[in-house]
Design a protein around this motif. Structure first.
Motif, mmCIF file in Angstrom:
data_model
loop_
_atom_site.group_PDB
_atom_site.id
_atom_site.type_symbol
_atom_site.label_atom_id
_atom_site.label_comp_id
_atom_site.label_asym_id
_atom_site.label_seq_id
_atom_site.Cartn_x
_atom_site.Cartn_y
_atom_site.Cartn_z
ATOM 1 N N UNK A 182 8.474 10.725 0.547
ATOM 2 C CA UNK A 182 8.294 10.128 1.881
ATOM 3 C C UNK A 182 8.069 8.612 1.838
ATOM 4 N N UNK A 183 7.153 8.072 0.996
ATOM 5 C CA UNK A 183 6.962 6.607 0.997
ATOM 6 C C UNK A 183 8.234 5.838 0.668
ATOM 7 N N UNK A 184 9.078 6.407 -0.202
ATOM 8 C CA UNK A 184 10.298 5.695 -0.582
ATOM 9 C C UNK A 184 11.373 5.819 0.481
ATOM 10 N N UNK A 201 0.844 -1.197 0.000
ATOM 11 C CA UNK A 201 0.000 0.000 0.000
ATOM 12 C C UNK A 201 0.878 1.245 0.000
ATOM 13 N N UNK A 202 1.919 1.237 0.823
ATOM 14 C CA UNK A 202 2.844 2.369 0.846
ATOM 15 C C UNK A 202 3.499 2.538 -0.520
ATOM 16 N N UNK A 203 3.909 1.430 -1.139
ATOM 17 C CA UNK A 203 4.522 1.501 -2.459
ATOM 18 C C UNK A 203 3.540 2.033 -3.493
ATOM 19 N N UNK A 204 2.276 1.610 -3.412
ATOM 20 C CA UNK A 204 1.271 2.097 -4.354
ATOM 21 C C UNK A 204 1.089 3.606 -4.209
ATOM 22 N N UNK A 264 4.660 19.011 -3.252
ATOM 23 C CA UNK A 264 4.183 17.705 -3.716
ATOM 24 C C UNK A 264 5.349 16.764 -3.977
ATOM 25 N N UNK A 265 6.458 17.287 -4.499
ATOM 26 C CA UNK A 265 7.632 16.449 -4.743
ATOM 27 C C UNK A 265 8.221 15.932 -3.430
ATOM 28 N N UNK A 266 8.266 16.782 -2.415
ATOM 29 C CA UNK A 266 8.766 16.348 -1.100
ATOM 30 C C UNK A 266 7.866 15.260 -0.529
ATOM 31 N N UNK A 307 14.714 7.200 -6.640
ATOM 32 C CA UNK A 307 13.417 7.876 -6.658
ATOM 33 C C UNK A 307 13.404 9.042 -5.673
ATOM 34 N N UNK A 308 13.950 8.830 -4.480
ATOM 35 C CA UNK A 308 14.045 9.909 -3.495
ATOM 36 C C UNK A 308 14.891 11.061 -4.049
ATOM 37 N N UNK A 309 16.028 10.726 -4.652
ATOM 38 C CA UNK A 309 16.896 11.767 -5.217
ATOM 39 C C UNK A 309 16.198 12.515 -6.351
ATOM 40 N N UNK A 310 15.420 11.776 -7.152
ATOM 41 C CA UNK A 310 14.694 12.414 -8.251
ATOM 42 C C UNK A 310 13.673 13.415 -7.727
ATOM 43 N N UNK A 311 12.926 13.024 -6.706
ATOM 44 C CA UNK A 311 11.927 13.935 -6.152
ATOM 45 C C UNK A 311 12.595 15.116 -5.442
#
Length: 416
Positions: free
Chosen positions: A188-190, A19-22, A182-184, A88-92
């Motif tokens: 968070x989930x990742x 769910x977190x990944x989704x 929104x990017x920050x 993904x975290x670095x991208x966001x």
């Protein structure tokens, strides 16, 4: 703890993290176009304050596809040294930092630097999203792709719709900068997945890797998948390229086309919104069709026929039913969600998905850079007929290459 409660706890844990990944995948998808469509409606206002000039505005218009193409090529290389989640975290983080820098810009150079950083993050996000779906939802690729592509379409349409109202209420800096929040949030989930431990492993090079991303016990390492050595990889890259070329040609020039057939400037802007908005319907329908049918080539046929019908209407009956022709054009890019879904449906592994995602999007967004330039030159020179003839040739190529991309064959099985 008794065995029953232990099993219940395991089931609860297994349910919680997907769910977190989704949530993470959908949040990332919402961020992949915000830096593009939040800026375009405000270029005139920004130019008046910091002096972008015609050249500067044109360059800012080219940055998105150029960065998407560049990072389509570079992201798989970076992925071999880091994990999907960390990247993904670095991208966001880059998307957020770039948008904040743009909001603080006092001259064109800072605005350009912020755009490069923000769109680098979004270009990386384009590539990592499909393998994230493959890794966390290997049995639900079509359904999760539908959610992810719907999020991408919403992230394209909504910033354009609210950009001017927010600018009028709070200024252009707030209007383009607040999307950094929104990017920050999307990171968070990742971060949570990384903190869990064990998830943030680098994308494996082994072609026989398991869906979770780790090679099976006792398996010998295999070469990293090279999509350009597979007819499936080449076909999907060309499919993505022809789709992107047509789509971005109309993203750039549809308002001008609308004016050329007698519509007002306001109607031209609305035509672009309609063209983009129809993509939301396609995002809900096309991944489901691709997952349900082994060979979804019918989607390509319908999309191309709608494009051609729209072309014919614009040329030979522009004043009869212009909104019908615009809607038919809007159905044409239904091949875009099909391309994104096929990245996972035509690969067996997370490594294959990452490699094919980078290769196809690198080729696709390179072609997208050419679409607005060539179509614009033809539109301003010989006229609309020449521009539409050029796009008709592109669609003919799409029909051919999509035949191979849609056949139910896997990238890993066709590598030479």
């Amino acid at each position: 703890m008794n065995p029953r409660s232990s099993r219940a706890g395991t089931r609860s844990s297994a349910l919680a993290f997907p769910v977190i990944a989704l949530v993470g995948v959908v949040l990332v998808s919402l961020n992949l176009r915000t830096a593009v469509t939040s800026l375009s409606p405000l270029l005139g206002v920004i130019d008046a304050e910091i002096g972008l000039g015609t050249g500067g505005m044109s360059l800012l218009g080219m940055v998105p596809t150029a960065m998407f193409a560049l990072w389509g090529v570079l992201t798989p290389i970076v992925l071999r040294r880091t994990g999907l989640e960390m990247l993904t975290v670095l991208a966001m983080a880059a998307a957020a930092a770039g948008q904040i820098l743009r909001a603080l810009a006092g001259d064109p150079w800072v605005m350009g630097a912020g755009s490069l950083i923000a769109l680098a993050g979004m270009g990386i996000g384009n590539v990592v999203a499909p393998p994230l779906v493959k890794k966390y939802f290997p049995r639900h690729v079509a359904a999760v792709s539908m959610a992810y592509i719907t999020g991408l379409q919403l992230g394209t349409v909504v910033p354009a719709l609210v950009a001017v109202p927010v600018e009028e209420a709070a200024g252009w800096r707030v209007s383009i900068g607040w999307w950094a929040v929104l990017a920050v949030v999307a990171a968070v989930p990742w971060v949570m997945e990384i903190v869990r431990g064990g998830s943030a492993t680098a994308v494996p090079a082994a072609a026989g890797a398991s869906p979770a991303g780790s090679p099976p016990a006792g398996a010998a390492p295999a070469q990293r998948p090279r999509p350009w050595r597979s007819p499936v990889g080449i076909a999907l890259a060309l499919f993505f390229g022809t789709n992107s070329l047509c789509t971005y040609a109309f993203f750039t020039w549809l308002p001008a086309v609308a004016v050329s057939i007698g519509m007002t400037r306001a109607e031209g802007g609305l035509a672009l919104a309609v063209y983009s908005g129809i993509g939301l319907v396609a995002a809900l329908v096309v991944p489901w069709v691709a997952g349900r049918f082994e060979d979804p080539y019918a989607v390509v046929v319908v999309s191309v026929l709608c494009y051609l019908a729209g072309f014919a209407g614009l040329l030979w009956a522009p004043g009869v039913a212009p909104w019908v022709w615009i809607c038919l054009l809007g159905v044409g890019p239904s091949t875009f969600p099909l391309c994104l879904t096929l990245i996972n449906l035509r690969t067996r592994t997370e490594a294959g998905s990452a490699a094919l995602s980078g290769f196809s999007q690198g080729v696709g967004y390179t072609a997208a850079c050419l679409g607005p330039i060539v179509f614009g030159l033809l539109l301003s020179g010989p006229g609309l007929g020449a521009g539409l003839a050029f796009l008709t040739v592109v669609l003919a190529v799409m029909v051919v290459v999509a035949r191979t991309a849609c056949r139910p064959r896997m990238l890993e099985d066709t590598l030479r």
